[in-house]
Design a protein around this motif. Structure first.
Motif, PDB file in Angstrom:
ATOM      1  N   PHE A 130       6.113   8.126  90.225  1.00 61.73           N
ATOM      2  CA  PHE A 130       6.719   9.400  90.621  1.00 61.73           C
ATOM      3  C   PHE A 130       6.863  10.288  89.382  1.00 61.73           C
ATOM      4  CE2 PHE A 130      10.226  12.109  92.299  1.00 61.73           C
ATOM      5  CZ  PHE A 130       9.642  12.484  93.487  1.00 61.73           C
ATOM      6  N   THR A 131       5.727  10.678  88.832  1.00 65.42           N
ATOM      7  CA  THR A 131       5.678  11.509  87.627  1.00 65.42           C
ATOM      8  C   THR A 131       4.604  12.569  87.822  1.00 65.42           C
ATOM      9  OG1 THR A 131       6.344   9.665  86.200  1.00 65.42           O
ATOM     10  CG2 THR A 131       5.284  11.521  85.132  1.00 65.42           C
ATOM     11  N   THR A 132       4.858  13.751  87.321  1.00 64.55           N
ATOM     12  CA  THR A 132       3.860  14.817  87.377  1.00 64.55           C
ATOM     13  C   THR A 132       3.391  15.143  85.964  1.00 64.55           C
ATOM     14  OG1 THR A 132       5.482  16.605  87.158  1.00 64.55           O
ATOM     15  CG2 THR A 132       5.030  15.787  89.388  1.00 64.55           C
ATOM     16  N   GLU A 133       2.289  15.862  85.896  1.00 68.97           N
ATOM     17  CA  GLU A 133       1.776  16.253  84.589  1.00 68.97           C
ATOM     18  C   GLU A 133       2.818  17.060  83.821  1.00 68.97           C
ATOM     19  OE1 GLU A 133      -1.795  18.908  82.536  1.00 68.97           O
ATOM     20  OE2 GLU A 133      -1.539  18.900  84.724  1.00 68.97           O
ATOM     21  N   ARG A 134       3.474  17.980  84.504  1.00 66.17           N
ATOM     22  CA  ARG A 134       4.471  18.816  83.831  1.00 66.17           C
ATOM     23  C   ARG A 134       5.629  17.983  83.312  1.00 66.17           C
ATOM     24  NH1 ARG A 134       7.701  24.071  86.415  1.00 66.17           N
ATOM     25  NH2 ARG A 134       8.987  24.478  84.553  1.00 66.17           N
ATOM     26  N   TYR A 135       6.138  17.065  84.131  1.00 67.43           N
ATOM     27  CA  TYR A 135       7.251  16.229  83.692  1.00 67.43           C
ATOM     28  C   TYR A 135       6.843  15.344  82.531  1.00 67.43           C
ATOM     29  CZ  TYR A 135      11.503  13.438  84.029  1.00 67.43           C
ATOM     30  OH  TYR A 135      12.708  12.824  83.745  1.00 67.43           O
ATOM     31  N   GLU A 182       0.982   2.852  73.127  1.00 69.26           N
ATOM     32  CA  GLU A 182       0.222   2.966  74.369  1.00 69.26           C
ATOM     33  C   GLU A 182       1.089   3.531  75.490  1.00 69.26           C
ATOM     34  OE1 GLU A 182      -3.476   0.561  75.593  1.00 69.26           O
ATOM     35  OE2 GLU A 182      -1.742  -0.622  76.196  1.00 69.26           O
ATOM     36  N   ILE A 183       0.594   4.556  76.142  1.00 70.24           N
ATOM     37  CA  ILE A 183       1.248   5.132  77.312  1.00 70.24           C
ATOM     38  C   ILE A 183       0.389   4.803  78.524  1.00 70.24           C
ATOM     39  CG2 ILE A 183       2.066   7.218  78.448  1.00 70.24           C
ATOM     40  CD1 ILE A 183       2.466   8.472  75.722  1.00 70.24           C
ATOM     41  N   ALA A 184       0.951   4.043  79.440  1.00 71.91           N
ATOM     42  CA  ALA A 184       0.235   3.634  80.649  1.00 71.91           C
ATOM     43  C   ALA A 184       0.665   4.534  81.793  1.00 71.91           C
ATOM     44  CB  ALA A 184       0.542   2.170  80.973  1.00 71.91           C
ATOM     45  N   GLY A 185      -0.280   5.301  82.302  1.00 74.85           N
ATOM     46  CA  GLY A 185       0.026   6.234  83.371  1.00 74.85           C
ATOM     47  C   GLY A 185      -0.256   5.639  84.737  1.00 74.85           C
ATOM     48  N   SER A 186       0.289   6.294  85.727  1.00 73.74           N
ATOM     49  CA  SER A 186       0.066   5.878  87.104  1.00 73.74           C
ATOM     50  C   SER A 186       0.001   7.135  87.949  1.00 73.74           C
ATOM     51  CB  SER A 186       1.198   4.967  87.583  1.00 73.74           C
ATOM     52  OG  SER A 186       0.986   4.551  88.912  1.00 73.74           O
ATOM     53  N   SER A 187      -0.961   7.190  88.836  1.00 73.88           N
ATOM     54  CA  SER A 187      -1.139   8.400  89.624  1.00 73.88           C
ATOM     55  C   SER A 187      -1.495   8.059  91.059  1.00 73.88           C
ATOM     56  CB  SER A 187      -2.246   9.275  89.012  1.00 73.88           C
ATOM     57  OG  SER A 187      -2.466  10.430  89.785  1.00 73.88           O
ATOM     58  N   PHE A 188      -1.013   8.879  91.973  1.00 73.27           N
ATOM     59  CA  PHE A 188      -1.501   8.807  93.347  1.00 73.27           C
ATOM     60  C   PHE A 188      -2.869   9.469  93.394  1.00 73.27           C
ATOM     61  CE2 PHE A 188       3.139   8.938  93.799  1.00 73.27           C
ATOM     62  CZ  PHE A 188       3.361   7.827  94.593  1.00 73.27           C
ATOM     63  N   VAL A 189      -3.775   8.899  94.163  1.00 77.60           N
ATOM     64  CA  VAL A 189      -5.097   9.484  94.358  1.00 77.60           C
ATOM     65  C   VAL A 189      -5.350   9.570  95.863  1.00 77.60           C
ATOM     66  CG1 VAL A 189      -7.573   9.145  94.108  1.00 77.60           C
ATOM     67  CG2 VAL A 189      -6.064   8.740  92.164  1.00 77.60           C
ATOM     68  N   ALA A 244     -12.237  11.329  88.186  1.00 73.40           N
ATOM     69  CA  ALA A 244     -12.201  11.177  86.728  1.00 73.40           C
ATOM     70  C   ALA A 244     -12.010  12.512  86.015  1.00 73.40           C
ATOM     71  CB  ALA A 244     -13.455  10.468  86.231  1.00 73.40           C
ATOM     72  N   PRO A 245     -12.772  13.571  86.363  1.00 69.32           N
ATOM     73  CA  PRO A 245     -12.537  14.853  85.682  1.00 69.32           C
ATOM     74  C   PRO A 245     -11.116  15.370  85.840  1.00 69.32           C
ATOM     75  CG  PRO A 245     -14.644  14.901  86.830  1.00 69.32           C
ATOM     76  CD  PRO A 245     -13.956  13.634  87.252  1.00 69.32           C
ATOM     77  N   GLU A 246     -10.526  15.178  87.021  1.00 74.06           N
ATOM     78  CA  GLU A 246      -9.169  15.688  87.232  1.00 74.06           C
ATOM     79  C   GLU A 246      -8.139  14.837  86.498  1.00 74.06           C
ATOM     80  OE1 GLU A 246      -6.055  18.120  88.514  1.00 74.06           O
ATOM     81  OE2 GLU A 246      -8.197  18.418  88.220  1.00 74.06           O
ATOM     82  N   LEU A 247      -8.315  13.521  86.503  1.00 77.59           N
ATOM     83  CA  LEU A 247      -7.416  12.671  85.721  1.00 77.59           C
ATOM     84  C   LEU A 247      -7.516  13.018  84.232  1.00 77.59           C
ATOM     85  CD1 LEU A 247      -7.881   9.149  87.385  1.00 77.59           C
ATOM     86  CD2 LEU A 247      -5.826  10.574  87.444  1.00 77.59           C
ATOM     87  N   GLY A 248      -8.719  13.254  83.775  1.00 82.16           N
ATOM     88  CA  GLY A 248      -8.910  13.627  82.379  1.00 82.16           C
ATOM     89  C   GLY A 248      -8.248  14.946  82.043  1.00 82.16           C
ATOM     90  N   ARG A 249      -8.368  15.918  82.947  1.00 83.03           N
ATOM     91  CA  ARG A 249      -7.754  17.227  82.703  1.00 83.03           C
ATOM     92  C   ARG A 249      -6.236  17.121  82.615  1.00 83.03           C
ATOM     93  NH1 ARG A 249      -4.909  20.918  84.782  1.00 83.03           N
ATOM     94  NH2 ARG A 249      -4.629  19.830  86.774  1.00 83.03           N
ATOM     95  N   ARG A 250      -5.654  16.324  83.523  1.00 91.40           N
ATOM     96  CA  ARG A 250      -4.201  16.223  83.567  1.00 91.40           C
ATOM     97  C   ARG A 250      -3.640  15.364  82.429  1.00 91.40           C
ATOM     98  NH1 ARG A 250      -2.110  15.619  89.875  1.00 91.40           N
ATOM     99  NH2 ARG A 250      -3.523  17.164  90.795  1.00 91.40           N
TER     100      ARG A 250
END
Length: 343
Positions: free
Chosen positions: A187-192, A217-224, A306-312
């Motif tokens: 439950f994290t956004t790019e802005r946060y 190391e920062i391990a991210g998690s995203s909904f897709v 991948a391009p969108e994850l990379g951008r964010r």
């Protein structure tokens, strides 16, 4: 960028599932503290794999004590030959006091001391230094030869790294100060991440006398949200519905309100919390409109993920795991994974 996956299912499935993830090219397999213990499946997975990293994301720290965590972490690191990551999280007060029947107080300060205590125990085992840890919350001053494991042949660099999950700035600062990595909450956004999480990690590093984030190391998690049939297709809609439900569930938790507030959606947390107490889960998901969905989730065709994850996140995080209920053709997803790894 490393690509990780959650190791789901029971302990009886862990070995096969971890081996499949390793064969598929995943960098890491992580367990969660859900309906099953997070550590036991990793013991089975360690014996069934050779390369993939194995970690907890997360194990509830306050359900345990530093000595117990030190023992488990030491043994899993030995069994996996240096592939284990001890990922910890605080959980929220009701779970600690009502589910685990454990004490809750000043979680950030307690977590800092817990991590320091675990490291002190490992130091005593690895180097034979007297165990004399005296803190506000934990005291460890007894360690006899009978209870001391043999020093690890992996050396100091083989001691398990400790990662910490957090949402609020205080816990995140602790992660930067005393840990080797940070586990972003789903439950994290790019802005946060950019405006709250990263500055807090940097403050924590600075308080430890470390000027940069190099090696951290920062391990991210995203909904897709994705699907084979494209926008408006059945798979895409099913994926979106699952993501809305999960976002609504997390959003109902008061501790996660700051993530909504930074976007001006603080009142949504009140509405979600009220509906959750009534058990109106379908109605909760209906409150997650397209703007909110697109803020928390990458909504895209597989080749666009991948391009969108990379951008964010490409300049912030070093590893990613994502919740994608629809993954379609395995060969197509191999290409998706390769593209993400290239970020």
């Amino acid at each position: 960028m490393k690509v990780d996956s959650i190791l789901t299912g029971s302990i009886s499935d862990a070995g096969r599932a971890a081996a499949d993830l390793e064969t598929a090219g995943y960098s890491g397999a992580w367990t969660v503290e859900g309906p099953h213990d997070p550590f036991l499946p990793l013991a089975v997975a360690a014996a069934s794999t050779r390369r993939i990293e194995l970690g907890t994301a997360i194990a509830v720290a306050f359900a345990r004590n530093p000595m117990l965590l030190a023992n488990i972490g030491w043994d899993l690191q030995t069994l996996s030959r240096g592939r284990f990551v001890l990922g910890l999280g605080s959980q929220i007060r009701p779970h600690i006091t009502k589910r685990f029947s454990m004490e809750w107080s000043r979680p950030a300060a307690r977590m800092r001391e817990m991590v320091q205590a675990v490291r002190a125990i490992w130091d005593a085992w690895q180097h034979g230094t007297p165990l004399q840890f005296r803190g506000e919350f934990y005291r460890h001053t007894l360690m006899t030869p009978m209870f001391t494991p043999k020093a690890s042949d992996l050396g100091d660099s083989g001691l398990p790294p400790i990662y910490l999950a957090g949402v609020g700035p205080l816990m995140t600062e602790v992660a930067g100060e005393v840990c080797d990595g940070f586990l972003c909450h789903p439950f994290t956004t790019e802005r946060y991440l950019r405006e709250v999480t990263l500055p807090a990690l940097q403050r924590g590093r600075a308080s430890a006398g470390i000027a940069s984030m190099d090696g951290y190391e920062i391990a991210g998690s995203s909904f897709v949200v994705t699907g084979e049939g494209g926008e408006g297709g059945e798979e895409m809609e099913r994926s979106a519905a699952a993501a809305r439900q999960q976002i609504a569930f997390y959003g109902s938790t008061p501790a996660y309100r700051p993530v909504l507030e930074i976007h001006g959606w603080g009142d949504l947390q009140d509405d979600l919390n009220t509906l959750s107490k009534r058990g109106q889960w379908v109605e909760m998901a209906a409150l997650i409109d397209d703007e909110i969905l697109n803020t928390f989730a990458v909504v895209a065709q597989p080749e666009e993920i991948a391009p969108e994850l990379g951008r964010r996140y490409g300049d912030v995080i070093s590893r990613i795991s994502f919740y994608a209920p629809v993954q379609g053709d395995p060969d197509r997803w191999q290409s998706v994974m390769a593209a993400i790894k290239a970020i």
